[in-house]
Design a protein around this motif. Structure first.
Motif, PDB file in Angstrom:
ATOM      1  N   HIS A   1       0.838  -1.202   0.000  1.00 44.05           N
ATOM      2  CA  HIS A   1       0.000   0.000   0.000  1.00 44.05           C
ATOM      3  C   HIS A   1       0.873   1.253   0.000  1.00 44.05           C
ATOM      4  O   HIS A   1       0.608   2.205  -0.758  1.00 44.05           O
ATOM      5  CB  HIS A   1      -0.926   0.009   1.210  1.00 44.05           C
ATOM      6  N   CYS A   2       1.894   1.249   0.835  1.00 47.54           N
ATOM      7  CA  CYS A   2       2.815   2.391   0.883  1.00 47.54           C
ATOM      8  C   CYS A   2       3.470   2.605  -0.478  1.00 47.54           C
ATOM      9  O   CYS A   2       3.595   3.747  -0.947  1.00 47.54           O
ATOM     10  CB  CYS A   2       3.865   2.174   1.968  1.00 47.54           C
ATOM     11  N   HIS A   3       3.891   1.524  -1.127  1.00 45.04           N
ATOM     12  CA  HIS A   3       4.512   1.655  -2.446  1.00 45.04           C
ATOM     13  C   HIS A   3       3.545   2.289  -3.444  1.00 45.04           C
ATOM     14  O   HIS A   3       3.947   3.141  -4.250  1.00 45.04           O
ATOM     15  CB  HIS A   3       4.957   0.289  -2.957  1.00 45.04           C
ATOM     16  N   ASP A   4       2.282   1.901  -3.384  1.00 43.70           N
ATOM     17  CA  ASP A   4       1.289   2.495  -4.279  1.00 43.70           C
ATOM     18  C   ASP A   4       1.130   3.990  -4.010  1.00 43.70           C
ATOM     19  O   ASP A   4       1.007   4.792  -4.948  1.00 43.70           O
ATOM     20  CB  ASP A   4      -0.057   1.783  -4.122  1.00 43.70           C
ATOM     21  N   VAL A   5       1.148   4.371  -2.730  1.00 41.33           N
ATOM     22  CA  VAL A   5       1.061   5.790  -2.375  1.00 41.33           C
ATOM     23  C   VAL A   5       2.275   6.548  -2.907  1.00 41.33           C
ATOM     24  O   VAL A   5       2.146   7.621  -3.507  1.00 41.33           O
ATOM     25  CB  VAL A   5       0.941   5.963  -0.845  1.00 41.33           C
ATOM     26  N   LEU A   6       3.460   5.987  -2.694  1.00 43.59           N
ATOM     27  CA  LEU A   6       4.682   6.641  -3.154  1.00 43.59           C
ATOM     28  C   LEU A   6       4.725   6.755  -4.676  1.00 43.59           C
ATOM     29  O   LEU A   6       5.170   7.770  -5.224  1.00 43.59           O
ATOM     30  CB  LEU A   6       5.909   5.871  -2.658  1.00 43.59           C
ATOM     31  N   THR A   7       4.247   5.722  -5.363  1.00 40.01           N
ATOM     32  CA  THR A   7       4.184   5.768  -6.827  1.00 40.01           C
ATOM     33  C   THR A   7       3.277   6.909  -7.281  1.00 40.01           C
ATOM     34  O   THR A   7       3.596   7.639  -8.236  1.00 40.01           O
ATOM     35  CB  THR A   7       3.683   4.428  -7.382  1.00 40.01           C
TER      36      THR A   7
END
Length: 322
Positions: free
Chosen positions: A270-276
């Motif tokens: 989820h964090c990776h999706d936010v950062l992307t």
């Protein structure tokens, strides 16, 4: 293939050797990746010194995060499976933890996204509960870890005070978007923070340094503030006065981001999706101060160990990357 290997623990510049070795063989659930770029992290220096919480068997290759390429040509982010670290032409990584590279970032920026920005996001949002309009104090604001926290703080709508050591690093902190910059070599950090906040202090303190930085933080944290302990780059692990935390009503919050990979991998994704999404909007972009030729990797790790760098040093194998 070529790989930098450590046969005995010591200073990176002294113990890292460039050698010709066999490509690592992926095990069950692993992928073989061609390295397009490898970010240099402080843990790489600790690995060389034998001071990291993980101690791979000798000899090993340092390098804890890369932008890699799968055999079918996909760009990905990976944390290589030690002892086959990222300062090599090929690595193996657990397939379940491999993440897609953001289209908005090149290879060097992608290599520097994962650990620093995930640490910052989990620290600021999951652990410290940073709110829009609060004041965030970031130590080592011009460094790789600190610069990520500055950008993430601004993306969250916080007012950011950055602490840096020296005029050059202070200038970098300003360019990153800090609302206030304090030069710890010439300024009284505690007085400057109190002055910038009308005497209230910082709501959240992001501390990857420890030592004197923590001592200063405890003197300028606000009522109901949170001191976020991220690391000890100074080499000095402080012993907090818990009676002070009680009397002043602030929290001391620890963060070991790596544990989320074990206990809540869905949160990491989820964090990776936010950062992307942040990267696509231009809210974050890793500060790459230097793209280092593969043959100079040992010197790059040593410079990060010595604390003389700003932003990120990324090692790029010959002919790799975009």
């Amino acid at each position: 293939m070529q790989a930098w290997r450590v046969h005995q623990n010591g200073e990176p510049g002294e113990v890292m050797r460039l050698e010709e070795v066999d490509r690592p063989a992926p095990g069950d659930g692993q992928l073989l990746l061609k390295v397009r770029a490898a970010n240099v992290n402080f843990p790489d220096a600790l690995l060389c010194r034998g001071h990291y919480q993980v101690r791979p068997p000798l000899p090993f290759t340092p390098g804890v995060e890369v932008c890699g390429e799968t055999e079918d040509g996909r760009r990905v982010i990976a944390t290589p499976a030690l002892p086959y670290g990222g300062l090599a032409e090929y690595v193996v990584a657990d397939e379940a933890a491999v993440l897609p590279a953001p289209d908005a970032l090149g290879d060097a920026e992608t290599a520097a996204l994962h650990i620093g920005y995930q640490t910052g996001w989990f620290g600021l949002h999951r652990r410290a509960g940073l709110k829009e309009g609060e004041t965030l104090l970031v130590h080592a604001a011009a460094g790789g870890v600190g610069s990520a926290a500055v950008q993430l703080g601004k993306a969250a709508g916080a007012r950011v005070i950055g602490v840096a050591g020296g005029a050059a690093k202070a200038a970098v902190a300003r360019e990153l978007g800090c609302d206030v910059v304090v030069d710890r070599r010439t300024d009284d950090v505690v007085a400057a923070v109190k002055d910038a906040t009308g005497g209230r202090g910082a709501d959240v303190v992001y501390d990857p340094v420890g030592g004197a930085a923590y001592t200063m933080s405890a003197k300028c944290v606000a009522f109901e503030g949170r001191i976020l302990v991220v690391g000890f780059a100074s080499g000095d692990i402080p012993s907090p006065a818990l009676n002070h935390a009680l009397v002043k009503n602030y929290s001391i919050v620890g963060l070991h981001w790596g544990l989320y990979n074990q206990h809540d991998p869905a949160a990491v994704r989820h964090c990776h999706d936010v950062l992307t999404g942040y990267a696509a909007k231009g809210l974050i972009a890793p500060l790459i101060s230097e793209r280092v030729p593969f043959g100079d990797a040992a010197g790059a790790v040593q410079r990060v160990a010595d604390g003389t760098t700003t932003g990120r040093l990324v090692v790029v194998p010959e002919g790799a990357g975009r």
